[in-house]
Design a protein around this motif. Structure first.
Motif, short mmCIF file in Angstrom:
data_model
loop_
_atom_site.label_atom_id
_atom_site.label_comp_id
_atom_site.label_asym_id
_atom_site.label_seq_id
_atom_site.Cartn_x
_atom_site.Cartn_y
_atom_site.Cartn_z
N PRO A 41 0.83 -1.20 0.00
CA PRO A 41 0.00 0.00 0.00
C PRO A 41 0.87 1.26 0.00
O PRO A 41 1.90 1.32 0.68
CB PRO A 41 -0.79 -0.12 1.32
N GLY A 42 0.47 2.25 -0.79
CA GLY A 42 1.22 3.49 -0.85
C GLY A 42 2.40 3.49 -1.80
O GLY A 42 3.02 4.53 -2.01
N SER A 43 2.74 2.33 -2.38
CA SER A 43 3.87 2.25 -3.30
C SER A 43 3.52 2.91 -4.63
O SER A 43 2.36 3.20 -4.93
CB SER A 43 4.27 0.79 -3.53
N LEU A 44 4.55 3.12 -5.46
CA LEU A 44 4.34 3.73 -6.77
C LEU A 44 3.38 2.88 -7.60
O LEU A 44 2.51 3.41 -8.30
CB LEU A 44 5.68 3.88 -7.49
N ILE A 45 3.52 1.55 -7.52
CA ILE A 45 2.64 0.66 -8.28
C ILE A 45 1.20 0.84 -7.82
O ILE A 45 0.28 0.94 -8.65
CB ILE A 45 3.09 -0.80 -8.13
N MET A 46 0.99 0.90 -6.50
CA MET A 46 -0.38 1.03 -6.01
C MET A 46 -0.98 2.38 -6.37
O MET A 46 -2.17 2.48 -6.65
CB MET A 46 -0.42 0.83 -4.49
N ARG A 47 -0.16 3.41 -6.40
CA ARG A 47 -0.68 4.71 -6.79
C ARG A 47 -1.13 4.69 -8.25
O ARG A 47 -2.15 5.29 -8.62
CB ARG A 47 0.37 5.80 -6.57
N GLY A 48 -0.38 3.96 -9.07
CA GLY A 48 -0.78 3.81 -10.47
C GLY A 48 -2.06 3.00 -10.60
O GLY A 48 -2.94 3.33 -11.42
N LEU A 49 -2.17 1.93 -9.81
CA LEU A 49 -3.39 1.12 -9.85
C LEU A 49 -4.61 1.92 -9.40
O LEU A 49 -5.70 1.79 -9.96
CB LEU A 49 -3.22 -0.13 -8.97
N ASP A 50 -4.42 2.74 -8.37
CA ASP A 50 -5.52 3.59 -7.91
C ASP A 50 -5.96 4.57 -9.00
O ASP A 50 -7.16 4.82 -9.18
CB ASP A 50 -5.10 4.35 -6.66
N ALA A 51 -4.99 5.10 -9.74
CA ALA A 51 -5.32 6.01 -10.84
C ALA A 51 -6.09 5.27 -11.93
O ALA A 51 -7.04 5.82 -12.52
CB ALA A 51 -4.05 6.62 -11.41
N TRP A 52 -5.69 4.05 -12.22
CA TRP A 52 -6.40 3.21 -13.20
C TRP A 52 -7.84 3.00 -12.75
O TRP A 52 -8.78 3.14 -13.54
CB TRP A 52 -5.66 1.89 -13.34
N ASN A 53 -8.03 2.70 -11.47
CA ASN A 53 -9.37 2.46 -10.93
C ASN A 53 -10.24 3.71 -11.05
O ASN A 53 -11.43 3.63 -11.39
CB ASN A 53 -9.26 2.01 -9.48
N ARG A 54 -9.65 4.87 -10.78
CA ARG A 54 -10.43 6.11 -10.90
C ARG A 54 -10.89 6.34 -12.34
O ARG A 54 -12.02 6.80 -12.58
CB ARG A 54 -9.60 7.30 -10.40
N GLU A 55 -10.02 6.02 -13.28
CA GLU A 55 -10.39 6.20 -14.68
C GLU A 55 -11.48 5.21 -15.09
O GLU A 55 -12.40 5.55 -15.84
CB GLU A 55 -9.16 6.03 -15.58
N ILE A 56 -11.42 3.99 -14.59
CA ILE A 56 -12.48 3.00 -14.87
C ILE A 56 -13.81 3.49 -14.33
O ILE A 56 -14.84 3.45 -15.03
CB ILE A 56 -12.11 1.63 -14.24
N ARG A 57 -13.81 3.96 -13.11
CA ARG A 57 -15.05 4.46 -12.50
C ARG A 57 -15.59 5.67 -13.26
O ARG A 57 -16.81 5.79 -13.47
CB ARG A 57 -14.82 4.82 -11.03
N ARG A 58 -14.69 6.54 -13.69
CA ARG A 58 -15.14 7.74 -14.41
C ARG A 58 -15.78 7.35 -15.74
O ARG A 58 -16.87 7.84 -16.08
CB ARG A 58 -13.95 8.67 -14.66
N ARG A 59 -15.14 6.47 -16.48
CA ARG A 59 -15.63 6.14 -17.81
C ARG A 59 -16.87 5.26 -17.79
O ARG A 59 -17.63 5.22 -18.76
CB ARG A 59 -14.52 5.47 -18.64
#
Length: 334
Positions: A41-59
């Protein structure tokens, strides 16, 4: 009074019988895909995954989302793949170790002594990935995107220049690795088999003192704090990616499938482009904390390439059809 009581009773029955939305009505309309990863949690990879999730929810206007299980709480990669197969998980982010549990030919992108630059791996993947991905679909999985975990460097508590220097080391290998144990046959050393979640404890107790990992991974998982030396030359490029159960994927609406596929390609493409930068930042951070860099001579590099080819020749038949191995290896010569 009787009339008012009767009206109240009828209204009460009406409230019970009429359909009404529960307090979490919005949540019941959201399809959630469970996704496991070893990334902390909090790693660079997880921050990227969280950004991916936000884009999925938005679209999808909130109709689709990912729920992450980070830090290996769902187990090591083989366990994650088993859970996806059984339906206990939907998806996961894995390295080549996890991909090999699905379709072993995925290991052609991580052939020892073959790829030392990201450009070589990218070219091989562009040419061969569709064939590999089709094999995964045949095993009940779908690739959502390929990632470069990073260039793997040797970490230890002493200088290691050539493969023969490994003979006295307590080297970590993953319990399901099909490649590194062959290397240790050549250097006549007995590695220590551990799962990824066990590595930190193994370093702390000195059960292991040498490991192979990308710098960003070594920092994120706190392994680098237990090593004093890092080789300056990459031994291999480690690859991975995100996979989803084909059963889960087919249960989504066509619109959700399209969003998941398109955003997956976008996210993983960005992650690949950022891999080299994250690696250099991690190396600088480690050096700032006292990590010593072991410089390889041209003879050292040649020794690693030579033993890498020996290992590749021995394991090739266990990985994939020889013709596929040869096609992948050709990109390492470019």
């Amino acid at each position: 009074m009787r009339i008012r009581a009767l009206i109240a009773l009828l209204l009460a029955f009406a409230f019970v019988l009429l359909p009404h939305a529960p307090s979490g009505a919005q949540d019941t309309q959201t399809r959630t895909i469970t996704f496991a990863t070893l990334a902390p949690p909090g790693s660079l990879i997880m921050r990227g995954l969280d950004a991916w999730n936000r884009e999925i929810r938005r679209r999808t206007e909130g109709s689709l989302q990912l729920r992450f299980y980070a830090g290996g709480v769902q187990g090591d990669e083989p366990e994650v793949i088993r859970k996806i197969r059984s339906g206990r998980l939907d998806a996961g982010g894995v390295t080549s170790t996890g991909l090999a549990q699905i379709h072993r030919p995925a290991l052609v992108f991580q052939l020892p002594g073959t790829f030392l630059r990201y450009e070589q791996v990218e070219a091989a993947r562009a040419a061969l990935a569709p064939e590999i991905e089709q094999g995964m679909v045949g095993q009940g999985f779908r690739m959502l995107g390929w990632a470069d975990v990073g260039s793997a460097h040797l970490f230890s508590n002493r200088e290691i220049h050539t493969p023969t220097d490994l003979s006295a080391s307590r080297f970590w290998v993953r319990s399901d690795d099909v490649i590194l144990p062959v290397l240790f046959d050549f250097v006549r050393s007995n590695p220590v088999s551990l799962s990824v979640p066990e590595v930190l404890g193994g370093l702390q107790t000195r059960r292991i003192d040498t490991f192979l990992a990308p710098p960003a991974v070594a920092v994120a998982l706190q392994w680098s704090a237990h090593a004093t030396h890092m080789g300056d030359t990459a031994v291999a490029i480690l690859v991975g990616g995100s996979v989803i159960s084909e059963r889960t994927f087919q249960s989504l609406t066509p619109a959700q499938q399209q969003v998941l596929t398109e955003t997956g390609a976008q996210f993983h493409g960005l992650a690949r482009r950022n891999a080299s930068r994250a690696e250099q930042e991690s190396i600088q951070a480690m050096v700032g904390r006292g990590m010593q860099i072991t410089r390889a001579t041209p003879a050292d590099v040649a020794a690693w390439r030579a033993i890498g080819r020996q290992v590749r020749d021995r394991v090739a038949s266990r990985i994939a059809d020889p013709a596929l191995v040869a096609r992948a290896a050709a990109f390492g010569e470019q």
